[in-house]
Design an enzyme around this catalytic site. Structure first.
Site, PDB file in Angstrom:
ATOM      1  N   HIS A   1      26.603   9.166   3.560  1.00  0.00           N
ATOM      2  CA  HIS A   1      27.755   9.964   3.001  1.00  0.00           C
ATOM      3  C   HIS A   1      27.556   9.994   1.583  1.00  0.00           C
ATOM      4  CE1 HIS A   1      31.621  10.944   1.624  1.00  0.00           C
ATOM      5  NE2 HIS A   1      31.643  11.789   2.632  1.00  0.00           N
TER       6      HIS A   1
ATOM      7  N   ARG B   1      29.112  22.674   4.853  1.00  0.00           N
ATOM      8  CA  ARG B   1      29.556  21.531   5.992  1.00  0.00           C
ATOM      9  C   ARG B   1      31.011  21.767   6.095  1.00  0.00           C
ATOM     10  NH1 ARG B   1      25.054  18.418   3.643  1.00  0.00           N
ATOM     11  NH2 ARG B   1      24.028  17.176   5.101  1.00  0.00           N
TER      12      ARG B   1
ATOM     13  N   ARG C   1      28.557  25.995   8.992  1.00  0.00           N
ATOM     14  CA  ARG C   1      28.405  25.169  10.174  1.00  0.00           C
ATOM     15  C   ARG C   1      29.639  24.755  10.616  1.00  0.00           C
ATOM     16  NH1 ARG C   1      25.696  19.350   9.903  1.00  0.00           N
ATOM     17  NH2 ARG C   1      27.621  18.862   8.882  1.00  0.00           N
TER      18      ARG C   1
ATOM     19  N   GLU D   1      18.461  19.407  15.482  1.00  0.00           N
ATOM     20  CA  GLU D   1      18.558  18.287  14.823  1.00  0.00           C
ATOM     21  C   GLU D   1      18.467  17.052  15.815  1.00  0.00           C
ATOM     22  OE1 GLU D   1      21.961  17.649  12.577  1.00  0.00           O
ATOM     23  OE2 GLU D   1      23.208  18.838  14.023  1.00  0.00           O
TER      24      GLU D   1
ATOM     25  N   GLY E   1      18.086  20.246  10.807  1.00  0.00           N
ATOM     26  CA  GLY E   1      18.918  19.161  10.285  1.00  0.00           C
ATOM     27  C   GLY E   1      17.969  18.021  10.478  1.00  0.00           C
ATOM     28  N   THR E   2      17.113  17.923   9.263  1.00  0.00           N
ATOM     29  CA  THR E   2      16.197  16.702   9.437  1.00  0.00           C
ATOM     30  C   THR E   2      16.720  15.166   9.280  1.00  0.00           C
ATOM     31  OG1 THR E   2      15.655  17.416   7.283  1.00  0.00           O
ATOM     32  CG2 THR E   2      14.222  17.989   9.012  1.00  0.00           C
ATOM     33  N   ASN E   3      18.014  15.240   8.604  1.00  0.00           N
ATOM     34  CA  ASN E   3      18.627  14.143   8.689  1.00  0.00           C
ATOM     35  C   ASN E   3      18.870  13.355  10.037  1.00  0.00           C
ATOM     36  OD1 ASN E   3      18.912  14.743   6.047  1.00  0.00           O
ATOM     37  ND2 ASN E   3      21.074  15.325   5.993  1.00  0.00           N
ATOM     38  N   ASP E   4      19.591  14.188  10.924  1.00  0.00           N
ATOM     39  CA  ASP E   4      19.793  13.597  12.151  1.00  0.00           C
ATOM     40  C   ASP E   4      18.454  13.612  12.963  1.00  0.00           C
ATOM     41  OD1 ASP E   4      22.401  12.712  12.751  1.00  0.00           O
ATOM     42  OD2 ASP E   4      23.121  14.802  12.155  1.00  0.00           O
TER      43      ASP E   4
ATOM     44  N   CYS F   1      17.760  22.290   6.324  1.00  0.00           N
ATOM     45  CA  CYS F   1      19.136  21.788   5.696  1.00  0.00           C
ATOM     46  C   CYS F   1      19.124  20.621   5.340  1.00  0.00           C
ATOM     47  CB  CYS F   1      20.307  22.757   5.944  1.00  0.00           C
ATOM     48  SG  CYS F   1      20.752  22.008   7.580  1.00  0.00           S
TER      49      CYS F   1
HETATM   50  C1  PEP Z   1      21.236  16.986   9.001  1.00  0.00           C
HETATM   51  O1  PEP Z   1      21.239  16.451  10.247  1.00  0.00           O
HETATM   52  O2  PEP Z   1      20.012  16.914   8.650  1.00  0.00           O
HETATM   53  C2  PEP Z   1      22.257  17.794   8.515  1.00  0.00           C
HETATM   54  C3  PEP Z   1      21.869  18.743   7.775  1.00  0.00           C
HETATM   55  O3  PEP Z   1      23.517  17.777   9.030  1.00  0.00           O
HETATM   56  P1  PEP Z   1      24.245  16.322   8.461  1.00  0.00           P
HETATM   57  O4  PEP Z   1      23.639  15.629   7.423  1.00  0.00           O
HETATM   58  O5  PEP Z   1      25.848  17.066   8.014  1.00  0.00           O
HETATM   59  O6  PEP Z   1      24.473  15.528   9.879  1.00  0.00           O
HETATM   60 MG    MG Z   2      23.082  16.755  11.251  1.00  0.00          MG
END
Ligand code: PEP
Ligand code: MG
Length: 676
Positions: free
Chosen positions: A253, A360, A416, A545, A566-569, A631
């Protein structure tokens, strides 16, 4: 002696400093290093001898003039060690005019040959000049841009080459404040965390977001120190000079939000022991109390136990604009920004974003009255009550969306729908639980029950994303209403814009769940548009994602008009690493050379990238005109941007301050790998 010296050079490839340097500069370990053996000349053989270092242009400003220093009767070591003060190279002109002329001539020839600014070492032995080495000189961002543009004007290189000469990551230094280099020299590093959001920050320690705000309001500069941050801290984060967290990685975060705001952040410094009660933390054996001055370097992760003066950001004169203009001319990827409010949207737009790739919406729920309505919705146990609470939130959302649409002046905006698990909106501390229960007219026990019922062992894989809308379709209906109403209002105000709102459903893993939520969206949107008597198109797409979404992207594309990776998840779920906790153990992986870089910072092309490439191909197969972007935080990372270009995405989306970096990286990717 010679063999020992050679071995020492090879050994240096493996020292801890080299590991850190390689990780920072993305140099693979298996490249290895090399040794040159050359015969020695002696700069210390009398007053007719000497040694020095010089650049063909000023490495700090880029100004075209020989820049450097030398020492008479000395060896290279003496210059480096700083025991004697060297003279500026211009003085050599007076002391040894012939040698100087020869040196200037060679310097010029070397630059003409390499077509770049050179950093040269030389020795004079008994009046004779020897060149020891030359290489392309390291330079500041300002110098890099000026030199590249000047070389074009001097006819030495073309625009494409100039675009490739500037390291996109270097642009950070132009967009964020930096430390005064003189002040920094005297400062001592007391700890190190992850370089989560660039820039230099100097302020007084506070431990809560409320204190940040309070101190800021009375004119103090603060640095917010937290174990980790949560969405509730947003206001405090916004007014802080910098944010320091004990836990968390590059996509936790604090990191994501700080980057969005352009605020310096050092995350995951596990060596810090925080004592919230005592309002102090311990680091490197020393206690730091509330009000103490510290400084953070969000570009290196360094933490300093003192105040260090900063200098404001300066993107520079026309040089920056000219280089970025060339970058835009040659890139094929579009660059969007991630923005959750009109201010960030306007910042991204000013930095050249061509749209918003990720808004977001949950970040809008934490301010003032909104959080109350959200909580009311969460504690409701029937649809009618939930709808009543949601109706209170709707006007806020609509207003935010209108502001964002206005800021983007008719460019695409991807909104989103609600993503985080609902427990994030509820209090955790007992005193807050009591206060909020009273405020809501609930018994403390009832609120406790709700909180307990929302507890999850693994919230990141829990009831979040589209799963919320599957359980509570009224949330999706409210958000759709806000998006479409906002778009209609803005369209009416600006008849020359073509508003096509894009609604993005998160965390989809199965086409049927996407269809279920999409049906709610379409039913709601169509009714509003028909009632308004307006001809408005809109799109519904999804995030890719979850690995299953990538694997079944051909099916998902039947319902999705666009994909956003959503490459973070996707990284979290492909590796099975928590994006909030991986920082704790990844260091062991670097030390043992299992991984060379943080997969949350640089896209893992082998694994996660394979899923992305597969989904791109499957998606196109089903829907040839599908549009696709990224993203996740990787959207602003140069090597990841290159990958996105190669797999054929349409755009990358990143935090506002990374937009110029992504523009330059996209241009370099296109120049090196032109698409047919
Ligand atoms: C992600 O998962 O890449 C994404 C952009 O969403 P968040 O970071 O809000 O989970
Ligand atoms: Mg995500």
């Amino acid at each position: 002696q010679l063999m020992e010296a050679v071995k020492a050079v090879f050994r240096s490839w493996d020292n801890p400093r080299a590991n850190v340097y390689r990780r920072m500069n993305e140099i693979p370990y298996d490249w290895g290093t090399a040794v040159n053996v050359q015969s020695m000349v002696f700069g210390n053989s009398g007053d007719n001898s000497g040694t020095g270092v010089a650049f063909t242009r000023n490495p700090a400003t880029g100004e075209k003039a020989l820049f450097g220093e030398y020492l008479i009767n000395a060896q290279g070591e003496d210059v480096v060690a700083g025991v004697r003060t060297p003279s500026p190279i211009s003085k050599l002109h007076e002391e040894m005019p012939a040698v100087y002329e020869q040196f200037a001539d060679i310097a010029n020839r070397l630059e003409q040959h390499y077509k770049d600014m050179q950093d040269m070492e030389f020795t004079i032995e008994n009046g004779k000049l020897y060149m020891l080495q030359t290489r392309n000189g390291k330079r500041t961002a300002t110098a890099a841009i000026k030199v590249a543009v000047d070389l074009v004007d001097e006819g030495m290189i073309d625009e494409k080459e100039a675009v490739c000469r500037v390291d996109p990551k270097q642009l950070d230094a132009l967009l964020h404040p930096t430390f005064d280099p003189e002040a920094l020299k005297k400062a001592q590093v007391i700890g190190k965390g992850l370089a989560a959001s660039p820039g230099a920050a100097c302020g007084r320690v506070v431990f809560t977001a409320e204190d940040s705000k309070e101190w800021h309001d009375r004119g103090e500069k603060v640095i917010l120190v937290r174990l980790e941050t949560s969405p509730e801290d947003i206001e405090g984060m916004q007014v802080s000079q910098g944010i320091l967290t004990v836990r968390g990685g590059m996509t936790s975060h604090a990191a994501v939000v700080a980057r969005g705001m352009g605020t310096c952040c050092v995350s995951g410094c596990g060596d810090i022991v925080v004592d919230y009660e005592g309002k102090k933390f311990t680091l490197a054996g020393k206690e730091y109390h509330e009000g103490d001055w510290i400084s953070l370097d969000g570009s290196t992760g360094n933490i300093y136990g003192e105040a260090i003066a900063t200098v404001p950001a300066d993107p520079g004169s026309g040089y920056f604009g000219r280089l970025m203009g060339w970058a835009d001319k040659y890139r094929q990827l579009k660059v969007y920004t991630n923005a959750d409010n009109p201010r960030d949207a306007a910042q991204g737009y000013a930095f050249g974003a061509q749209g918003i790739g990720l808004c977001r919406t949950e970040h809008m729920f934490f301010e003032g009255e909104r959080i109350k309505a959200i909580r009311e919705m969460i504690v409701s146990d029937n649809v009618a009550d939930r709808e009543k609470a949601l109706a209170k939130i709707m006007p806020y959302q609509q207003g935010d969306f209108e502001g964002i649409y206005e800021a983007m002046q008719g460019h695409p905006v991807v909104i989103r729908f609600l993503d985080p698990p609902l427990h994030e909106f509820l209090p955790t501390k007992e005193e807050d639980i009591v206060e909020i229960a009273n405020e809501m007219g609930l018994s403390v026990e009832k609120l406790h029950n709700v909180i307990d019922s929302l507890h999850e062992f693994n919230p990141m894989m829990g009831h979040r994303g589209c799963r919320l809308a599957v359980a509570y379709p009224e949330i999706a209906a409210m958000q759709t209403t806000a998006v479409i109403n906002a778009a209609i209002n803005v369209q009416k105000k600006h008849p020359d814009w073509t508003m096509v709102p894009e609604i993005m459903i998160p965390l989809v893993g199965e086409v049927k769940e996407l269809k279920y939520v999409k049906d709610v969206v379409v039913k709601t949107a169509d009714a509003i548009i028909a009632a308004a008597g307006i001809d408005m198109k809109y799109e519904v797409g999804t995030m890719i994602e979850i690995p299953r979404a990538a694997l079944t992207a051909d099916e998902i594309a039947k319902e999705a008009q666009f994909f956003s990776f959503g490459t973070n998840d996707l990284t979290q779920m492909t590796f099975g690493f928590s994006r909030d906790d991986a920082g704790k153990f990844l260091n062991y992986y670097y030390e043992n050379k299992i991984y060379e870089s943080d997969p949350f910072a640089h896209l893992d092309q082998k694994g996660v990238g394979k899923l992305v490439a597969m989904a791109v191909q499957l998606g196109h197969q089903t829907r040839p005109d599908i549009h696709m972007g990224i993203c996740g935080e990787h959207g602003g990372d140069p090597t990841s941007v290159e990958f996105c270009h190669k797999v054929g995405l349409d755009y990358v989306s990143c935090s506002p301050f990374r937009v110029p970096i992504a523009r330059l990286a996209a241009a370099q990717a296109a120049i090196k790998n032109p698409r047919k």
